[in-house]
Design a protein around this motif. Structure first.
Motif, PDB file in Angstrom:
ATOM      1  N   GLN A 359       0.792  -1.236   0.000  1.00 52.63           N
ATOM      2  CA  GLN A 359       0.000   0.000   0.000  1.00 52.63           C
ATOM      3  C   GLN A 359       0.820   1.279   0.000  1.00 52.63           C
ATOM      4  O   GLN A 359       0.321   2.324  -0.372  1.00 52.63           O
ATOM      5  N   TYR A 360       2.045   1.202   0.462  1.00 50.52           N
ATOM      6  CA  TYR A 360       2.809   2.443   0.579  1.00 50.52           C
ATOM      7  C   TYR A 360       4.085   2.440  -0.257  1.00 50.52           C
ATOM      8  O   TYR A 360       5.062   3.098   0.081  1.00 50.52           O
ATOM      9  N   ASP A 361       4.080   1.681  -1.330  1.00 49.43           N
ATOM     10  CA  ASP A 361       5.068   1.813  -2.405  1.00 49.43           C
ATOM     11  C   ASP A 361       6.525   1.628  -2.001  1.00 49.43           C
ATOM     12  O   ASP A 361       7.411   2.295  -2.535  1.00 49.43           O
ATOM     13  N   LEU A 362       6.752   0.702  -1.065  1.00 44.80           N
ATOM     14  CA  LEU A 362       8.131   0.420  -0.662  1.00 44.80           C
ATOM     15  C   LEU A 362       9.023   0.100  -1.858  1.00 44.80           C
ATOM     16  O   LEU A 362      10.141   0.588  -1.970  1.00 44.80           O
ATOM     17  N   LEU A 363       8.493  -0.709  -2.789  1.00 47.03           N
ATOM     18  CA  LEU A 363       9.339  -1.177  -3.888  1.00 47.03           C
ATOM     19  C   LEU A 363       9.556  -0.126  -4.968  1.00 47.03           C
ATOM     20  O   LEU A 363      10.393  -0.297  -5.844  1.00 47.03           O
ATOM     21  N   SER A 364       8.802   0.971  -4.903  1.00 49.16           N
ATOM     22  CA  SER A 364       9.017   2.039  -5.893  1.00 49.16           C
ATOM     23  C   SER A 364      10.241   2.879  -5.565  1.00 49.16           C
ATOM     24  O   SER A 364      10.696   3.665  -6.388  1.00 49.16           O
ATOM     25  N   CYS A 365      10.748   2.744  -4.348  1.00 48.42           N
ATOM     26  CA  CYS A 365      11.890   3.557  -3.920  1.00 48.42           C
ATOM     27  C   CYS A 365      13.087   3.314  -4.833  1.00 48.42           C
ATOM     28  O   CYS A 365      13.421   2.184  -5.130  1.00 48.42           O
ATOM     29  N   ILE A 366      13.706   4.401  -5.306  1.00 43.08           N
ATOM     30  CA  ILE A 366      14.850   4.253  -6.200  1.00 43.08           C
ATOM     31  C   ILE A 366      16.167   4.388  -5.440  1.00 43.08           C
ATOM     32  O   ILE A 366      17.237   4.460  -6.031  1.00 43.08           O
ATOM     33  N   GLU A 367      16.094   4.442  -4.129  1.00 40.17           N
ATOM     34  CA  GLU A 367      17.274   4.419  -3.258  1.00 40.17           C
ATOM     35  C   GLU A 367      18.244   5.557  -3.520  1.00 40.17           C
ATOM     36  O   GLU A 367      19.434   5.344  -3.709  1.00 40.17           O
ATOM     37  N   CYS A 368      17.732   6.772  -3.527  1.00 39.36           N
ATOM     38  CA  CYS A 368      18.618   7.917  -3.712  1.00 39.36           C
ATOM     39  C   CYS A 368      19.019   8.536  -2.382  1.00 39.36           C
ATOM     40  O   CYS A 368      19.992   9.287  -2.309  1.00 39.36           O
ATOM     41  N   GLY A 369      18.274   8.259  -1.324  1.00 40.88           N
ATOM     42  CA  GLY A 369      18.660   8.745   0.005  1.00 40.88           C
ATOM     43  C   GLY A 369      18.199  10.153   0.338  1.00 40.88           C
ATOM     44  O   GLY A 369      18.486  10.660   1.419  1.00 40.88           O
ATOM     45  N   LEU A 370      17.459  10.793  -0.577  1.00 40.93           N
ATOM     46  CA  LEU A 370      17.063  12.180  -0.321  1.00 40.93           C
ATOM     47  C   LEU A 370      16.128  12.318   0.878  1.00 40.93           C
ATOM     48  O   LEU A 370      16.154  13.327   1.573  1.00 40.93           O
ATOM     49  N   CYS A 371      15.292  11.306   1.122  1.00 47.56           N
ATOM     50  CA  CYS A 371      14.342  11.395   2.232  1.00 47.56           C
ATOM     51  C   CYS A 371      15.079  11.559   3.555  1.00 47.56           C
ATOM     52  O   CYS A 371      14.755  12.426   4.368  1.00 47.56           O
ATOM     53  N   ALA A 372      16.092  10.716   3.764  1.00 50.98           N
ATOM     54  CA  ALA A 372      16.836  10.788   5.022  1.00 50.98           C
ATOM     55  C   ALA A 372      17.693  12.046   5.071  1.00 50.98           C
ATOM     56  O   ALA A 372      17.934  12.608   6.141  1.00 50.98           O
ATOM     57  N   PHE A 373      18.136  12.505   3.912  1.00 52.37           N
ATOM     58  CA  PHE A 373      18.933  13.735   3.833  1.00 52.37           C
ATOM     59  C   PHE A 373      18.123  14.924   4.340  1.00 52.37           C
ATOM     60  O   PHE A 373      18.637  15.810   5.016  1.00 52.37           O
ATOM     61  N   ALA A 374      16.823  14.921   4.026  1.00 52.49           N
ATOM     62  CA  ALA A 374      15.997  16.086   4.345  1.00 52.49           C
ATOM     63  C   ALA A 374      15.239  15.948   5.659  1.00 52.49           C
ATOM     64  O   ALA A 374      14.630  16.906   6.105  1.00 52.49           O
ATOM     65  N   CYS A 375      15.260  14.779   6.280  1.00 47.90           N
ATOM     66  CA  CYS A 375      14.401  14.549   7.453  1.00 47.90           C
ATOM     67  C   CYS A 375      14.841  15.380   8.656  1.00 47.90           C
ATOM     68  O   CYS A 375      15.933  15.183   9.172  1.00 47.90           O
ATOM     69  N   PRO A 376      13.991  16.310   9.127  1.00 46.12           N
ATOM     70  CA  PRO A 376      14.389  17.128  10.276  1.00 46.12           C
ATOM     71  C   PRO A 376      14.426  16.327  11.577  1.00 46.12           C
ATOM     72  O   PRO A 376      15.061  16.742  12.536  1.00 46.12           O
ATOM     73  N   ALA A 377      13.735  15.187  11.603  1.00 43.71           N
ATOM     74  CA  ALA A 377      13.765  14.365  12.815  1.00 43.71           C
ATOM     75  C   ALA A 377      14.987  13.446  12.826  1.00 43.71           C
ATOM     76  O   ALA A 377      15.173  12.676  13.768  1.00 43.71           O
ATOM     77  N   ASN A 378      15.821  13.529  11.778  1.00 43.14           N
ATOM     78  CA  ASN A 378      17.021  12.694  11.654  1.00 43.14           C
ATOM     79  C   ASN A 378      16.727  11.196  11.747  1.00 43.14           C
ATOM     80  O   ASN A 378      17.502  10.433  12.302  1.00 43.14           O
ATOM     81  N   ILE A 379      15.574  10.811  11.230  1.00 42.43           N
ATOM     82  CA  ILE A 379      15.229   9.389  11.213  1.00 42.43           C
ATOM     83  C   ILE A 379      16.041   8.733  10.092  1.00 42.43           C
ATOM     84  O   ILE A 379      16.134   9.286   8.998  1.00 42.43           O
ATOM     85  N   PRO A 380      16.650   7.575  10.355  1.00 34.69           N
ATOM     86  CA  PRO A 380      17.404   6.904   9.272  1.00 34.69           C
ATOM     87  C   PRO A 380      16.452   6.253   8.272  1.00 34.69           C
ATOM     88  O   PRO A 380      16.384   5.033   8.147  1.00 34.69           O
ATOM     89  N   VAL A 381      15.713   7.067   7.555  1.00 39.75           N
ATOM     90  CA  VAL A 381      14.648   6.585   6.669  1.00 39.75           C
ATOM     91  C   VAL A 381      15.179   5.604   5.627  1.00 39.75           C
ATOM     92  O   VAL A 381      14.604   4.544   5.388  1.00 39.75           O
ATOM     93  N   PHE A 382      16.318   5.969   5.045  1.00 39.02           N
ATOM     94  CA  PHE A 382      16.880   5.153   3.969  1.00 39.02           C
ATOM     95  C   PHE A 382      17.255   3.766   4.494  1.00 39.02           C
ATOM     96  O   PHE A 382      17.039   2.752   3.834  1.00 39.02           O
ATOM     97  N   GLN A 383      17.764   3.723   5.707  1.00 37.46           N
ATOM     98  CA  GLN A 383      18.124   2.434   6.294  1.00 37.46           C
ATOM     99  C   GLN A 383      16.872   1.589   6.522  1.00 37.46           C
ATOM    100  O   GLN A 383      16.855   0.388   6.238  1.00 37.46           O
ATOM    101  N   TYR A 384      15.812   2.229   7.005  1.00 35.99           N
ATOM    102  CA  TYR A 384      14.540   1.517   7.186  1.00 35.99           C
ATOM    103  C   TYR A 384      14.059   0.937   5.858  1.00 35.99           C
ATOM    104  O   TYR A 384      13.561  -0.182   5.782  1.00 35.99           O
ATOM    105  N   ILE A 385      14.191   1.724   4.794  1.00 36.73           N
ATOM    106  CA  ILE A 385      13.690   1.286   3.489  1.00 36.73           C
ATOM    107  C   ILE A 385      14.499   0.097   2.972  1.00 36.73           C
ATOM    108  O   ILE A 385      13.954  -0.904   2.519  1.00 36.73           O
ATOM    109  N   LYS A 386      15.835   0.200   3.082  1.00 37.85           N
ATOM    110  CA  LYS A 386      16.681  -0.899   2.611  1.00 37.85           C
ATOM    111  C   LYS A 386      16.384  -2.170   3.416  1.00 37.85           C
ATOM    112  O   LYS A 386      16.283  -3.258   2.853  1.00 37.85           O
ATOM    113  N   LEU A 387      16.243  -1.993   4.715  1.00 36.12           N
ATOM    114  CA  LEU A 387      15.944  -3.150   5.558  1.00 36.12           C
ATOM    115  C   LEU A 387      14.580  -3.725   5.179  1.00 36.12           C
ATOM    116  O   LEU A 387      14.416  -4.948   5.079  1.00 36.12           O
TER     117      LEU A 387
END
Lengths: 403, 319
Positions: A359-387
């Motif tokens: 439902q939330y398009d996990l597999l559409s991620c192209i793994e560029c890392g911009l989400c974690a780069f911009a996250c003001p909460a400093n959540i390791p978003v990219f790591q969550y996605i890869k995992l």
């Protein structure tokens, strides 16, 4: 400026093959290796490395990479005497076929993608990437600029060995004139990250959207780095597998140095040659700042696809935090693949990878890392996605196996 | 052999744009201070007292809840202080101390921490707390009643109240300039429209609030007010009045844009903003409350999770 890193006293190779027992190994400590020799360390597994220098095997060990990837490592103490007894590649002749390329040239500088061989009959378009995928890197652009003759030769080889109808060279927008002489179709990329991401190149330059969750090769497009293509050209020209890899080294000061090192050289040697000092708690990153991976040792070797090496001072390392998403939406607006990251991260955090994918398009991620780069909460978003992707695939594989 | 120094190993990306939750909140705090200081200048020490008490007790409640729930202390991220300041913004300057303390308790504890803290609240905590005060002690949220003793040199009547019950001609003396400069009875930080606009532009340009929500909210208010006004100009005030009176500007800049309770995709942001604006004027013109901003935004908060499902198809998504 090009920094030629001297030949190291030890070289290491990681071959993507897992060994469980010592008696499965084709090499043991003390064995001699000649330069150019194909090293297939695990019996029955076809994965190999090509010895860039000759010497004596000093250790064969098991190595675990990111997300549990299993490798067999082999370290060779270099002995200058054991050079070039001639490799089987040479004996196979200069007429390179897809088989000889698969057998001997997968580990050329730049690296040939597995998909080129696994989906050989499906590939209709080959994209030669003259632009680095991550920011700061100039390794591929350097090849386009300085090794056009070899690149042309390589394009010739590619044309012969693949069934591709279309060969395209992508280059950074600013280099339009340099690419013009390659004799293939040129596509210039926007000067913004992540324009060189394969899936974005496929969409924006070729008009093909690769379905989420499937490899580009399955959609008929194979991406090869310009350096690998130039290496193919050199291999045909000389009959030898080239062994020196170009690397963009980025120092702590931000200064960029182009280095050329023998594949297998410990990264510490490369940095020493570039007169960069590494201290306790610094970080060494293979690959770019957005998508690379940090290594834990200065002995980690330069590999066939190591385009960028970055050193970060301990003081420059931004932290991550164990906070929840505040739903600011910065990640959603920066995402080039339009993934609803704000919702995705909730399901990934809860370990519900199936919902994240469905439902939330996990597999559409192209793994560029911009989400974690911009996250003001400093959540390791990219790591969550890869995992999440890794766990989702593992779960599906397990289900398929027990079906 | 290299000496084996210990290196830091972590996951990509290895860069960060430097933004932080604290920076976000402190910037919004800074923007909100412009109209709040104007309110303190107008209403004097009582207003300062309400602001100081609201900010300090909001921080206190958050700290207490962090301790009770044994979670990391989050006071430093500025959200508690911001909640206190924004609540004080909406209150009359003479609000009794116990209402202020109750208000911050409702906002911080009941409407935020119980749901799991920052980012988990389904409704804007400040508006939720204010709504409880409005329904619990309506008299204390009535600006005509609370500010009756003030002599300020301008017409000390709540313009929205006057327009609602006695027709727009009774507020003809309020020019747009007066309303912009804060010459209206109202909350401590909601009267000085010009200050809110300046703060709002700052926040929109820096990206701390989403301009789509602010603008669409104001468009919703203006269009609906205009429709009512055109239908019956004797009974309903015009769009400029509705934009500048009461909580409208503060609602658009500081309340509709609260991260957790507002959508992040483009179409939903527009629906949410316009919906909130339309609802605001509907409540003002045909509802029972004088100002509709608080309830309008809370209703939009309620449908936020549903409308935020309207989003562009992700790249490569089949079916």
């Amino acid at each position: 400026m090009l920094q030629k890193v001297p030949e190291p006293s030890r070289i290491t190779f990681f071959v993507e093959a897992d060994f469980v027992r010592r008696d499965q190994l084709a090499f043991k400590t003390g064995d001699g290796v000649e330069s150019g020799q194909k090293i297939q360390p695990v019996l029955g597994n076809l994965a190999y490395a090509e010895a860039s220098l000759g010497g004596t095997v000093t250790s064969v060990f098991s190595h675990t990479g990111n997300f549990g990837k299993k490798y067999t490592g082999i370290t060779i103490t270099v002995d200058k005497g054991k050079t070039a007894a001639g490799s089987r590649f040479q004996e196979a002749g200069r007429d390179i076929t897809i088989e000889t390329a698969g057998n001997f040239l997968r580990c050329i500088p730049g690296g040939l993608p597995d998909g080129l061989f696994a989906f050989a009959d499906k590939i209709h378009t080959i994209v030669i990437q003259g632009a680095d995928e991550d920011v700061l890197g100039v390794t591929r652009a350097y090849t386009v600029k300085h090794e056009m003759a070899a690149l042309k030769q390589g394009i010739d080889v590619l044309r012969k060995i693949s069934g591709a109808r279309q060969i395209v060279l992508t280059i950074p927008g600013a280099m339009a004139s340099e690419g013009g002489t390659a004799g293939v179709e040129i596509k210039t990329l926007k000067p913004e990250y992540p324009a060189a991401n394969p899936r974005l190149v496929a969409r924006d330059c070729l008009g093909i959207t690769v379905p989420a969750g499937s490899a580009c090769e399955e959609a008929g497009i194979c991406f090869i780095s310009a350096e690998a293509v130039a290496s193919l050209g050199k291999a045909r020209d000389t009959g030898m597998v080239p062994s020196r890899k170009m690397i963009t080294v980025i120092k702590k000061s931000g200064e960029k140095v182009m280095a050329s090192a023998v594949i297998g050289t410990p990264v510490g040697d490369v940095l020493t040659a570039c007169s960069e000092k590494v201290n306790e708690n610094d970080r060494i990153v293979f690959g770019g700042p957005m998508t690379g991976s940090a290594v834990f040792s200065e002995s980690h070797p330069v590999e066939a696809d190591t385009d960028i090496v970055i050193v970060q001072d301990a003081g420059q390392i931004p932290g991550v935090a164990d906070r929840s998403c505040i739903n600011c939406g910065d990640c959603v607006r920066i995402c080039p693949a339009r993934v609803p990251v704000n919702m995705l991260i909730r399901y990934l955090g809860a370990g519900d990878y199936a919902t994240a994918a469905d439902q939330y398009d996990l597999l559409s991620c192209i793994e560029c890392g911009l989400c974690a780069f911009a996250c003001p909460a400093n959540i390791p978003v990219f790591q969550y996605i890869k995992l999440g992707k890794y766990e989702f695939a593992r779960h599906n594989a397990a289900e398929a196996e027990h079906a | 052999m290299h000496s084996e120094r210990k290196l830091v190993v972590s996951h990509a990306p290895f860069w960060h744009d430097g933004g932080s939750i604290a920076a976000r909140h402190y910037n919004i705090l800074l923007a909100a201070l412009i109209p709040v200081i104007a309110g303190i200048v107008t209403y004097g020490v009582p207003a300062l007292g309400v602001v100081a008490l609201a900010v300090s007790t909001a921080i206190g409640w958050e700290f207490l809840m962090n301790k009770i729930t044994r979670r990391p202390v989050t006071v430093g991220d500025g959200n508690a202080a911001l909640t206190g300041l924004l609540l004080a913004m909406l209150l009359p300057a003479t609000m009794p101390w116990w209402v202020v303390v109750t208000g911050t308790f409702l906002a911080v504890v009941i409407c935020k921490q119980i749901f799991g803290g920052l980012g988990a609240n389904p409704f804007n905590p400040v508006l939720m707390g204010t709504a409880m005060l409005m329904t619990g002690w309506p008299m204390l949220m009535d600006f005509n009643h609370m500010l009756a003793d003030y002599v300020t040199g301008f017409n000390m009547v709540d313009p929205l109240w006057s327009a609602k019950y006695f027709g727009p001609e009774t507020v003809a003396s309020f020019t747009a300039g007066d309303l912009l400069l804060g010459k209206q009875a109202g909350g401590i930080g909601t009267a000085f429209g010009l200050g809110i606009i300046i703060g709002g532009f700052y926040l929109m340009i820096r990206g701390f609030i989403r301009w789509e929500i602010v603008l669409s909210f104001l468009v919703g208010v203006a269009v609906t007010a205009l429709a009512f006004n055109m239908k019956n100009p004797d009974a309903y005030a015009g769009p400029v009045f509705h934009l500048l009176a009461g909580y409208t500007l503060a609602g658009a800049v500081f309340f509709a844009t609260e991260d957790s309770s507002s959508p992040v995709n483009l179409t939903p942001m527009l629906i949410y903003g316009v919906g909130g604006g339309v609802m605001t004027v509907l409540i003002r013109n045909i509802g029972v409350y004088v100002d509709g901003v608080v309830f309008a935004i809370l209703v939009m908060n309620l449908i936020n999770p549903l409308i935020d499902k309207i989003r562009p198809k992700a790249m490569g998504k089949v079916a």
